[in-house]
Design an enzyme around this catalytic site. Structure first.
Site, PDB file in Angstrom:
ATOM      1  N   GLU A 124     -18.085   5.766  26.792  1.00  0.00           N
ATOM      2  CA  GLU A 124     -16.865   5.092  26.357  1.00  0.00           C
ATOM      3  C   GLU A 124     -17.114   3.891  25.479  1.00  0.00           C
ATOM      4  O   GLU A 124     -18.201   3.307  25.468  1.00  0.00           O
ATOM      5  CB  GLU A 124     -16.060   4.670  27.583  1.00  0.00           C
ATOM      6  CG  GLU A 124     -15.580   5.876  28.350  1.00  0.00           C
ATOM      7  CD  GLU A 124     -14.433   5.561  29.293  1.00  0.00           C
ATOM      8  OE1 GLU A 124     -14.131   6.413  30.132  1.00  0.00           O
ATOM      9  OE2 GLU A 124     -13.852   4.472  29.184  1.00  0.00           O
ATOM     10  N   CYS A 133     -16.704  -3.349  22.399  1.00  0.00           N
ATOM     11  CA  CYS A 133     -17.587  -3.244  23.561  1.00  0.00           C
ATOM     12  C   CYS A 133     -18.315  -1.906  23.472  1.00  0.00           C
ATOM     13  O   CYS A 133     -17.697  -0.844  23.556  1.00  0.00           O
ATOM     14  CB  CYS A 133     -16.724  -3.337  24.821  1.00  0.00           C
ATOM     15  SG  CYS A 133     -17.662  -3.212  26.334  1.00  0.00           S
ATOM     16  N   CYS A 141     -26.153   4.861  34.173  1.00  0.00           N
ATOM     17  CA  CYS A 141     -27.001   3.677  34.323  1.00  0.00           C
ATOM     18  C   CYS A 141     -27.968   3.938  35.467  1.00  0.00           C
ATOM     19  O   CYS A 141     -27.608   4.607  36.433  1.00  0.00           O
ATOM     20  CB  CYS A 141     -26.126   2.455  34.647  1.00  0.00           C
ATOM     21  SG  CYS A 141     -27.034   0.889  34.623  1.00  0.00           S
ATOM     22  N   CYS A 160     -25.019  -1.647  40.456  1.00  0.00           N
ATOM     23  CA  CYS A 160     -24.262  -2.818  40.885  1.00  0.00           C
ATOM     24  C   CYS A 160     -23.025  -2.317  41.619  1.00  0.00           C
ATOM     25  O   CYS A 160     -22.344  -1.409  41.142  1.00  0.00           O
ATOM     26  CB  CYS A 160     -23.897  -3.663  39.673  1.00  0.00           C
ATOM     27  SG  CYS A 160     -25.384  -4.080  38.732  1.00  0.00           S
ATOM     28  N   CYS A 188     -19.446  -2.008  40.040  1.00  0.00           N
ATOM     29  CA  CYS A 188     -19.354  -1.434  38.693  1.00  0.00           C
ATOM     30  C   CYS A 188     -19.216   0.078  38.771  1.00  0.00           C
ATOM     31  O   CYS A 188     -20.007   0.749  39.433  1.00  0.00           O
ATOM     32  CB  CYS A 188     -20.607  -1.797  37.907  1.00  0.00           C
ATOM     33  SG  CYS A 188     -20.724  -0.939  36.313  1.00  0.00           S
ATOM     34  N   CYS A 199     -14.006  -3.895  29.898  1.00  0.00           N
ATOM     35  CA  CYS A 199     -15.392  -3.669  29.504  1.00  0.00           C
ATOM     36  C   CYS A 199     -16.268  -3.649  30.749  1.00  0.00           C
ATOM     37  O   CYS A 199     -16.132  -4.488  31.611  1.00  0.00           O
ATOM     38  CB  CYS A 199     -15.865  -4.796  28.623  1.00  0.00           C
ATOM     39  SG  CYS A 199     -15.995  -4.351  26.927  1.00  0.00           S
TER      40      CYS A 199
END
Ligand code: SAH
Ligand code: SF4
Length: 412
Positions: A118, A131, A138, A142, A145, A384
């Site tokens: 995105e 952004c 990833c 976290c 997130c 973001c």
């Protein structure tokens, strides 16, 4: 080239091979200028021709946003099909484009080998911030997130990273409209520069950890910053990291953009929980790397991002400890307080506005700027860093499994 082992999640930067284009053509987007000329030479042009054509094509790509060789009017008509047969100037595919009532735009994009990621554009009165994503998924997790709930699929290539900026300029209608008949003819800026530039800033705060895809992010940003490329100043670009300490100095030296650090907590206990890379690189080590960041100064401060999580990291004591740490390491710092943007399955809640205000005041009173980021594009879920692919919805068990896998990989 290491083959990715199925199911194995690697928190270190392992560049994954990009599936080649099915049509066998080479995508020129994101390649350094010299490499474009070298490819033209390999394809049969003599050195002088290759250099000239390379220069012309580069100019069309980055000054005009042209992706069709047929539109390159200063290149001989017979030459254009030759280029088209061998090369392309690709853009990520747009799967979905959303427009918020507050002007924020979000795109769901797809790579040529079918992976979704995105991009978000956030317009403000005095700037327009794009952004940009650096990875599909990833390796880190976290806990607040949404990207952290996804496995890393692969790193984005320089072309896919620059391609986001190109696509945003396409969508915002920012390419110059004027004619260009020959490179040797000096054009005055006004002939072809669009007015009211909308895209003024870039933040590497989309999906992924940019410092785990360092080479590609660097190569992409070099083109974005190149005076003959997209010509955006390094002062208008910010790279956000969750704290990949060993890569930070290199980032300052080789890219030189502004640094943002996802701090989010001031004690080991809490940061270990919400930003698990903290178990590998602790707070003190991270702040020392910030103090040593090349190029940081009072004029170019490091931004500390701090997501406000109710009863987790938002007390007065946390605010005072944040101030103490910033002062201890003598950091030229500003703090960006981010109201938590919830997503289905998230285990946290956003702090109350009063709590955020009180936290912000404590930091402000210590002489450190601590604005609260206004949530943007909430109607399209576009904050973001909370970039989500609509497709997947995972069970709690699946989320826990992914978190455990990533944690184990981090501890290797
Ligand atoms: N991996 C990098 C950059 C991408 S995340 C990093 O972690 O810094 C960009 C920012 O968005 C980070 O500060 C991240 O903590 C924040 N963010 C992620 N999810 C969020 C959420 N649900 N609400 C608010 N901020 C979030
Ligand atoms: Fe990855 Fe950044 Fe999300 Fe952490 S906050 S999981 S590092 S994208």
């Amino acid at each position: 080239m290491n083959m990715p082992v199925p199911g194995h999640i690697d928190p270190v930067p392992v560049p994954r091979e990009v599936t080649p284009r099915e049509d066998g053509r080479i995508d020129l987007l994101g390649l350094p200028r010299k490499q474009i000329a070298a490819l033209f030479e390999q394809a049969g042009l003599d050195a002088r021709q290759a250099k000239l054509r390379g220069k012309q094509v580069w100019h069309w790509i980055y000054h005009r946003g042209v992706s069709d060789f047929e539109a390159m009017t200063d290149i001989a008509k017979t030459m254009r099909p030759w280029l088209t047969e061998r090369f392309v100037i690709a853009r990520p595919e747009v799967v979905e484009a959303q427009h918020s009532t507050d002007g924020t735009r979000k795109w769901l994009l797809r790579t040529a080998d079918n992976h979704d990621f995105e991009m978000v554009f956030i317009p403000d009165a005095d700037r327009g911030t794009l952004c940009v994503s650096s990875q599909v998924g990833c390796t880190l997790n976290c806990r607040f997130c949404h990207t952290g709930t996804m496995r890393l699929v692969r790193n984005l290539t320089p072309g896919e990273i620059v391609g986001q900026v190109m696509l945003a300029r396409d969508a915002l209608g920012e390419w110059p409209k004027g004619r260009m008949d020959g490179l040797d003819v000096e054009e005055s800026e006004g002939d072809y520069t669009s007015d009211g530039r909308l895209l003024t800033n870039i933040v590497m705060m989309g999906m992924g950890e940019p410092l785990y895809n360092f080479d590609n992010v660097r190569d992409a940003l070099k083109i974005v910053m190149d005076g003959d490329g997209l010509a955006l100043s390094k002062r208008r670009i910010t790279l956000s990291t969750s704290g990949v300490v060993p890569m930070m100095e290199k980032c300052g030296d080789e890219i030189g953009v502004n640094l943002a650090v996802s701090l989010h907590a001031v004690t080991k206990e809490i940061r270990d929980e919400i930003v698990p890379i903290n178990k590998k690189y602790g707070i003190e080590e991270l702040l020392q790397a910030c103090a040593d960041y090349p190029g940081a100064s009072n004029a170019r401060r490091i931004t500390f991002e701090y997501v406000m999580l109710k009863d987790k990291n938002d007390s007065d004591d946390d605010a005072r400890e944040l101030v103490r740490l910033i002062k201890k390491f003598k950091l030229p710092a500003k703090v960006n307080l981010i109201p938590f943007n919830p997503w289905p399955g998230a285990v946290y809640e956003c702090s109350t506005p009063e709590r955020i205000r009180a936290f912000s005041n404590i930091v402000f009173e210590a002489g450190i700027s601590a604005p609260v980021r206004t949530p943007r594009g909430r109607d399209i879920d576009a904050a973001c860093g909370q970039l989500k692919t609509a497709a997947e919805k995972k069970s709690r068990a699946e989320l826990d499994r992914i978190a455990a896998e990533k944690q184990a990989a981090l501890e290797d």
